[in-house]
Scaffold this motif. Structure first.
Motif, short mmCIF file in Angstrom:
data_model
loop_
_atom_site.label_atom_id
_atom_site.label_comp_id
_atom_site.label_asym_id
_atom_site.label_seq_id
_atom_site.Cartn_x
_atom_site.Cartn_y
_atom_site.Cartn_z
N GLN A 23 -5.68 2.51 0.26
CA GLN A 23 -4.30 2.49 0.72
C GLN A 23 -4.09 3.40 1.92
O GLN A 23 -3.07 3.29 2.61
CB GLN A 23 -3.37 2.91 -0.43
CG GLN A 23 -3.43 1.94 -1.59
CD GLN A 23 -2.93 2.54 -2.88
OE1 GLN A 23 -2.85 3.75 -3.02
NE2 GLN A 23 -2.60 1.71 -3.84
N HIS A 39 0.91 3.96 -2.93
CA HIS A 39 0.49 5.34 -2.68
C HIS A 39 1.53 6.33 -3.18
O HIS A 39 1.18 7.40 -3.68
CB HIS A 39 0.26 5.53 -1.18
CG HIS A 39 -0.67 6.64 -0.86
ND1 HIS A 39 -2.03 6.57 -1.05
CD2 HIS A 39 -0.43 7.88 -0.36
CE1 HIS A 39 -2.59 7.71 -0.68
NE2 HIS A 39 -1.64 8.51 -0.26
N ASP A 62 0.83 -1.21 0.00
CA ASP A 62 0.00 0.00 0.00
C ASP A 62 0.86 1.26 0.00
O ASP A 62 0.54 2.26 -0.65
CB ASP A 62 -0.93 0.00 1.22
CG ASP A 62 -2.10 -0.94 1.04
OD1 ASP A 62 -2.45 -1.25 -0.12
OD2 ASP A 62 -2.68 -1.37 2.05
#
Length: 403
Positions: free
Chosen positions: A351, A126, A122
């Motif tokens: 995320q 991101h 995540d």
């Protein structure tokens, strides 16, 4: 918006469009306009026609830029969400690193390895797509004429969104299946699930997501810029082909199937744990089960977050590509563009929220929340009890006076 912008443009421009004062054909009513006024030209003047075409082309070009220019507020929102996501993932990674040092149970170690991989994925998902989107925002996006351009930036951004979209869904599904096996068949889980096999499973998950993301390199689908020109994704809106439809169906099908499997596994795990708690086992056995309850609660939180954040984009993508391939969008093009933007914005929040699921749904935090809630309930109960005791003598005295 287009009309008001056109009015400003016509007011500020040295070329002013003039309407014909009669119902004569357009060719016979063309006039030459400048800042001092409109002077009639010869009907067959090529110079006036060329100037008129240049003015209208300039108006249409500037109109498109004004219409499709991404809003300035989008830069602020993208920057804030990216900052929040980075901080959330860093905090979760620090907590997971501390928890890994003190873990003793092998099942807990396996879960922490999956959770750390999920948060790390995540975090990367991101940073990488978010940085590219910010770059496109700062450059005021891509014009609609260049939406079909297959430049390397768009290809990398589209592949990143597919890869980092499938990885959390695959990881959530694998975590739910591992916990379901550990809760329902602990002996089989102890013999099958090891740290080495867990790392191999993680490698297979990342490799599978990468293979799907690289399909457009083999002409199996394509990535294009999406409205308003600040992000790239699978071609779902204009000039879609069979390969695009198959690509979207594969992407959405894998994502929805992962969510469905995670839902089934978490439901079985939850029911098994509830049944075990109702049997009143020994204290030691209940203590061991408390770790399973913590992990299943976190998995349910991850599953709910993924369903809320990813289901709209997966469903909207299927709806859009099927209608676009069947030439059924028509005047609803702006509506489907809005749906896709809403879907990708919700997906980006997955995320951000995934780390907080683990941060907030730990046993230490849940225990504190339980203690605070219990104290508040006890305080209300004691206050109510005091109020009833204090009001009892007065009510008894009133009854005696009435007699």
């Amino acid at each position: 918006m287009m009309v008001s912008w056109a009015t400003q443009y016509l007011t500020a421009s040295p070329v002013i469009a003039c309407r014909p004062e009669s119902k004569r054909p357009m060719m016979l009513s063309v006039q030459h306009c400048n800042s001092s006024g409109c002077a009639p030209l010869h009907p067959l003047s090529n110079q006036s026609l060329q100037e008129e075409e240049v003015a209208m082309a300039s108006l249409g070009h500037h109109g498109n830029l004004s219409l499709y220019k991404p809003p300035a507020s989008g830069i602020i929102v993208a920057g804030l969400s990216m900052t929040l996501g980075v901080l959330s993932n860093i905090v979760a990674l620090v907590i997971l690193a501390n928890a890994t040092k003190h873990v003793r149970r092998r099942s807990k170690a396996t879960f922490l390895l999956f959770a750390t991989s999920l948060v790390a994925t995540d975090f990367a998902g991101h940073i990488i797509p978010g940085g590219l989107v910010l770059r496109l925002y700062l450059s005021e996006g891509t014009s609609p004429q260049d939406y079909d351009s297959a430049d390397p930036l768009c290809q990398f951004l589209g592949g990143s969104m597919v890869f980092f979209g499938l990885c959390p869904l695959f990881l959530g599904c694998a975590m739910a299946a591992e916990r379901c096996l550990g809760v329902t068949q602990p002996l089989l889980h102890a013999s099958l699930v090891t740290t080495t096999r867990t790392k191999m499973s993680l490698s297979v998950i990342w490799l599978a997501a990468l293979c799907v993301a690289l399909l457009p390199c083999f002409q199996l689908g394509s990535y294009t810029y999406q409205h308003p020109g600040t992000w790239c994704f699978i071609n779902v809106l204009e000039r879609t082909e069979q390969a695009d439809v198959a690509f979207v169906m594969l992407f959405s099908g894998l994502g929805l199937a992962s969510l469905a499997v995670a839902f089934v596994c978490n439901t079985i795990s939850g029911l098994t744990l509830v049944r075990a708690r109702m049997r009143r086992k020994t204290y030691k056995h209940r203590s061991a089960k408390s770790h399973d309850i913590e992990m299943v609660v976190q998995l349910v939180g991850i599953m709910v977050t993924s369903c809320i954040c990813w289901s709209p984009l997966l469903i909207f993508g299927l709806m859009t590509v099927t209608r676009s391939y069947g030439d059924m969008i028509g005047e609803d093009l702006s509506t489907y563009r809005t749906l896709m933007i809403m879907g990708v914005r919700l997906a980006s929040w997955n995320q951000i929220l995934d780390p907080w699921v683990y941060i907030l749904l730990r046993r230490a935090v849940l225990r504190k929340i339980y203690i605070i809630t219990k104290r508040q309930a006890d305080l209300k109960a004691s206050t109510l009890r005091r109020w009833e005791i204090s009001s009892f003598p007065s009510s008894e005295k009133n009854a005696v006076n009435k007699i």
